[in-house]
Write a protein that holds these residues in place. Structure first.
Motif, mmCIF file in Angstrom:
data_model
loop_
_atom_site.group_PDB
_atom_site.id
_atom_site.type_symbol
_atom_site.label_atom_id
_atom_site.label_comp_id
_atom_site.label_asym_id
_atom_site.label_seq_id
_atom_site.Cartn_x
_atom_site.Cartn_y
_atom_site.Cartn_z
ATOM 1 N N PHE A 397 0.858 -1.182 0.000
ATOM 2 C CA PHE A 397 0.000 0.000 0.000
ATOM 3 C C PHE A 397 0.893 1.231 0.000
ATOM 4 N N SER A 398 0.498 2.258 -0.762
ATOM 5 C CA SER A 398 1.265 3.504 -0.732
ATOM 6 C C SER A 398 0.411 4.663 -1.245
ATOM 7 N N THR A 399 0.980 5.870 -1.200
ATOM 8 C CA THR A 399 0.266 7.065 -1.648
ATOM 9 C C THR A 399 1.121 7.858 -2.636
ATOM 10 N N LEU A 400 0.434 8.615 -3.465
ATOM 11 C CA LEU A 400 1.074 9.536 -4.410
ATOM 12 C C LEU A 400 0.352 10.874 -4.340
ATOM 13 N N HIS A 401 1.053 11.937 -4.683
ATOM 14 C CA HIS A 401 0.418 13.252 -4.759
ATOM 15 C C HIS A 401 0.037 13.538 -6.206
ATOM 16 N N THR A 402 -1.184 13.159 -6.584
ATOM 17 C CA THR A 402 -1.720 13.514 -7.901
ATOM 18 C C THR A 402 -3.164 13.963 -7.701
ATOM 19 N N ASN A 403 -3.716 14.635 -8.713
ATOM 20 C CA ASN A 403 -5.065 15.183 -8.568
ATOM 21 C C ASN A 403 -6.159 14.138 -8.687
ATOM 22 N N ASN A 404 -5.907 13.066 -9.452
ATOM 23 C CA ASN A 404 -6.936 12.051 -9.651
ATOM 24 C C ASN A 404 -6.285 10.690 -9.856
ATOM 25 N N ALA A 405 -7.116 9.662 -9.956
ATOM 26 C CA ALA A 405 -6.585 8.298 -10.092
ATOM 27 C C ALA A 405 -5.821 8.118 -11.392
ATOM 28 N N ALA A 406 -6.352 8.684 -12.478
ATOM 29 C CA ALA A 406 -5.684 8.539 -13.786
ATOM 30 C C ALA A 406 -4.309 9.178 -13.784
ATOM 31 N N GLY A 407 -4.119 10.221 -12.988
ATOM 32 C CA GLY A 407 -2.841 10.929 -12.952
ATOM 33 C C GLY A 407 -1.715 10.134 -12.328
ATOM 34 N N ALA A 408 -2.043 9.040 -11.632
ATOM 35 C CA ALA A 408 -0.998 8.247 -10.984
ATOM 36 C C ALA A 408 -0.090 7.572 -12.005
ATOM 37 N N PHE A 409 -0.644 7.180 -13.137
ATOM 38 C CA PHE A 409 0.150 6.441 -14.129
ATOM 39 C C PHE A 409 1.201 7.342 -14.795
ATOM 40 N N PRO A 410 0.842 8.533 -15.313
ATOM 41 C CA PRO A 410 1.878 9.429 -15.845
ATOM 42 C C PRO A 410 2.906 9.833 -14.787
ATOM 43 N N ARG A 411 2.436 9.959 -13.530
ATOM 44 C CA ARG A 411 3.353 10.345 -12.457
ATOM 45 C C ARG A 411 4.408 9.264 -12.229
ATOM 46 N N LEU A 412 4.002 8.014 -12.213
ATOM 47 C CA LEU A 412 4.953 6.914 -12.032
ATOM 48 C C LEU A 412 5.936 6.836 -13.198
ATOM 49 N N ILE A 413 5.427 7.064 -14.399
ATOM 50 C CA ILE A 413 6.309 7.056 -15.580
ATOM 51 C C ILE A 413 7.315 8.195 -15.479
ATOM 52 N N ASP A 414 6.868 9.373 -14.999
ATOM 53 C CA ASP A 414 7.784 10.512 -14.785
ATOM 54 C C ASP A 414 8.860 10.176 -13.769
ATOM 55 N N LEU A 415 8.516 9.317 -12.798
ATOM 56 C CA LEU A 415 9.486 8.927 -11.770
ATOM 57 C C LEU A 415 10.428 7.831 -12.260
ATOM 58 N N GLY A 416 10.277 7.423 -13.514
ATOM 59 C CA GLY A 416 11.213 6.459 -14.094
ATOM 60 C C GLY A 416 10.768 5.018 -14.052
ATOM 61 N N VAL A 417 9.509 4.768 -13.658
ATOM 62 C CA VAL A 417 9.013 3.389 -13.626
ATOM 63 C C VAL A 417 8.714 2.939 -15.054
ATOM 64 N N ASP A 418 9.158 1.764 -15.420
ATOM 65 C CA ASP A 418 8.928 1.212 -16.754
ATOM 66 C C ASP A 418 7.432 0.954 -16.948
#
Length: 556
Positions: A397-418
């Motif tokens: 379980f973890s948290t991210l700072h994004t505005n919505n659920a869909a925003g989590a995927f681009p955010r992870l990609i920005d952080l370098g996740v494949d």
């Protein structure tokens, strides 16, 4: 010559004569009981000595402990042979004290008892812990939960002598925040005064203004408690201390920020009672709730909760942890800070200088856990380790700072996740906000306009057929009454949205999509968006449309 009768002067004379007679009687009785006579109006009262006997007991026994040297006490008594007096004095002896009694008048006792108002409710039992144990505070926490009540008590203590009141003011302010379930206490200095505000149900609320001299004393007191530097005034400082009430310990996070007139203070109250919410009471709609119940029971899954600071993410994750906690499961958390202590769970707290989220996660994986909670994914290293933990057989379980659920995927990609491994590791992504609930005693029912009906119908399309049965004729708005402090709202509830990582989401993630594209692909899952969830709660009378518009963009 006409003589006028000065009634006020005459009354003063009578009072003086009565007082003189009372003191003479006390002197006479002192000889009878072989005790030394004292007039306490001419002596200082040691409040550390006074606190040894609670005010209620002291008044009942007609005594006052007015001085202490080592274990020797000076005790003022009105009637040495009174049963309650004898009992109270014997109790002091039983506690290892050596009391010496002095004969005094009722006026002297009243002067000593008046000093109880200046006694601090708390004692600092060790660095960074304030032990609030006074019965008055416990009673205050149980009975006073209104802004006028808190304001009146703070104003009362502000009128005390400056030398005795600083600790008491701080305790009353914090106790007031606890009684009203405030999440934060704000001290904001202006040019000629300081402002006190509480954040209640997510909204800052003015309590009162007070003088800058008192603010300066409170600033020093808070810095000392929080382990901060008193002489550092040009830089931001962060610290913490604890409030201990009976057996409960509540952590207070302190933030000091330099300002135009002085340093501003924010105290974040991390109250375990406020954050302990069962999973079924979070306000999650059934369509998403069923998905979460299913997913968190899987042995390997990663679930992300997104939203800004103060949106209830930690409360949600704690609810998940409690729902799966069992003797056969090893759970480790890496948090900043530990906000609620869960029995049977290994909880660790990060330190920016010594122990980061990434280091904590790496170490936790060596502890043979079944479940890991990472307070927040802030950087590429933490993201990579968390994703790998999800891939290698752990429930994460973890948290991210994004505005919505869909925003989590681009955010992870920005952080370098494949992008290719995201769908393999992550099962569900959620987003949430907190909205205030309408006060049940004063919410006002209003008709929904034809234009608003069209908007709501359009917003709720593509949802499960059950939602079509929702009434669309009425909604409710905030009015305000005594029960809700005139605000119209009482308590908060979450609005949520979620995306399950299925085959369609997997395909589009690999193409580096926008948030809008991901949202569109997720529509067939039938899980309400935050807008839809909010409108459902508006139509059910849980919250108002105005409150929903305060928290999210309605697009109107």
């Amino acid at each position: 010559m006409v003589h006028t009768f000065d009634e006020e002067k005459q009354n003063r004379r009578v009072d003086e004569l009565l007082k003189k007679e009372e003191e003479e009687l006390a002197q006479t009785l002192s000889g009878k009981y072989n005790l030394q006579y004292l007039d306490l109006s001419r002596m200082s009262i040691n409040t550390d000595a006074l606190r040894l006997v609670p005010e209620e007991e002291a008044r009942a026994a007609k005594i006052a402990v007015f001085d202490i040297v080592n274990r020797k006490l000076s005790v003022a008594v009105l009637s040495p042979q009174n049963g309650k007096t004898l009992e109270s004095v014997e109790s002091l002896k039983g506690r290892g004290f050596d009391p010496t009694e002095y004969m005094v008048s009722t006026a002297s006792l009243n002067r000593a008892w008046a000093r109880y108002k200046e006694i601090s409710f708390a004692s600092e039992v060790k660095a960074g812990i304030l032990d609030i144990s006074n019965e008055d505070i416990r009673e205050f926490l149980g009975k006073t939960n209104s802004i006028p009540g808190v304001r009146a008590l703070i104003e009362e203590v502000l009128r005390m002598k400056k030398g005795f009141r600083t600790s008491r003011i701080l305790e009353i302010i914090i106790a007031g925040g606890l009684s009203m379930s405030a999440s934060d206490v704000h001290f904001e200095p202006e040019e000629s005064y300081a402002r006190l505000r509480y954040r209640l149900d997510g909204v800052l609320t003015d309590i009162l203004n007070f003088d800058l001299e008192t603010f300066a004393l409170l600033l020093s007191r808070i810095k000392l408690l929080s382990g901060l530097k008193l002489n550092l005034k040009e830089s931001a400082q962060d610290g913490r201390f604890s409030i201990k009430i009976d057996t409960n310990e509540i952590e207070i996070r302190t933030s000091i920020l330099p300002g135009a007139y002085n340093e501003s203070i924010v105290l974040r109250i991390l109250n375990p009672e406020a954050i302990s919410v069962p999973m079924g009471e979070l306000g999650i709609e059934p369509a998403l709730f069923k998905v979460l119940e299913r997913e968190i029971k899987k042995p390997t899954v990663m679930l992300l909760t997104t939203g800004p600071t103060g949106s209830g993410k930690t409360t949600t994750l704690y609810a998940f942890l409690k729902s799966i906690d069992s003797p056969g499961v090893k759970i480790i958390t890496i948090e900043d800070p530990i906000e609620y202590h869960l029995r049977g769970i290994v909880q660790t707290q990060v330190d920016p200088k010594k122990y980061t989220f990434a280091e904590g996660l790496r170490s936790a994986l060596r502890q043979d856990p079944d479940v890991i909670m990472v307070g927040e994914i802030r950087d590429s290293e933490t993201a990579e380790i968390a994703i790998n933990a999800g891939l290698t057989g752990h429930l994460v379980f973890s948290t991210l700072h994004t505005n919505n659920a869909a925003g989590a995927f681009p955010r992870l990609i920005d952080l370098g996740v494949d992008p290719k491994v995201i769908s393999s590791a992550i099962n569900v992504v959620m987003a949430q906000r907190l909205v205030r609930k309408l006060c049940k005693k004063c919410a006002k029912e209003i008709k929904i306009s034809s234009e608003m009906k069209v908007f709501m119908t359009e917003a709720l399309k593509n949802l499960h057929a059950d939602y079509e049965k929702l009434q669309r004729e009425s909604m409710w708005e905030a009015k305000g009454c005594e029960a809700c402090n005139g605000v119209g709202y009482k308590g908060r509830v979450g609005i949520f949205e979620g995306i399950v990582v299925d085959e369609n989401i997997d395909k589009i993630i690999r193409e580096s999509p926008s948030e809008r594209e991901i949202t569109k692909i997720a529509e067939p899952q039938g899980i309400p968006t935050m807008l839809q969830d909010g409108i459902i709660k508006v139509l059910r009378g849980v919250t108002s449309l105005d409150e929903l518009g305060r928290v999210i963009d309605l697009g109107l």
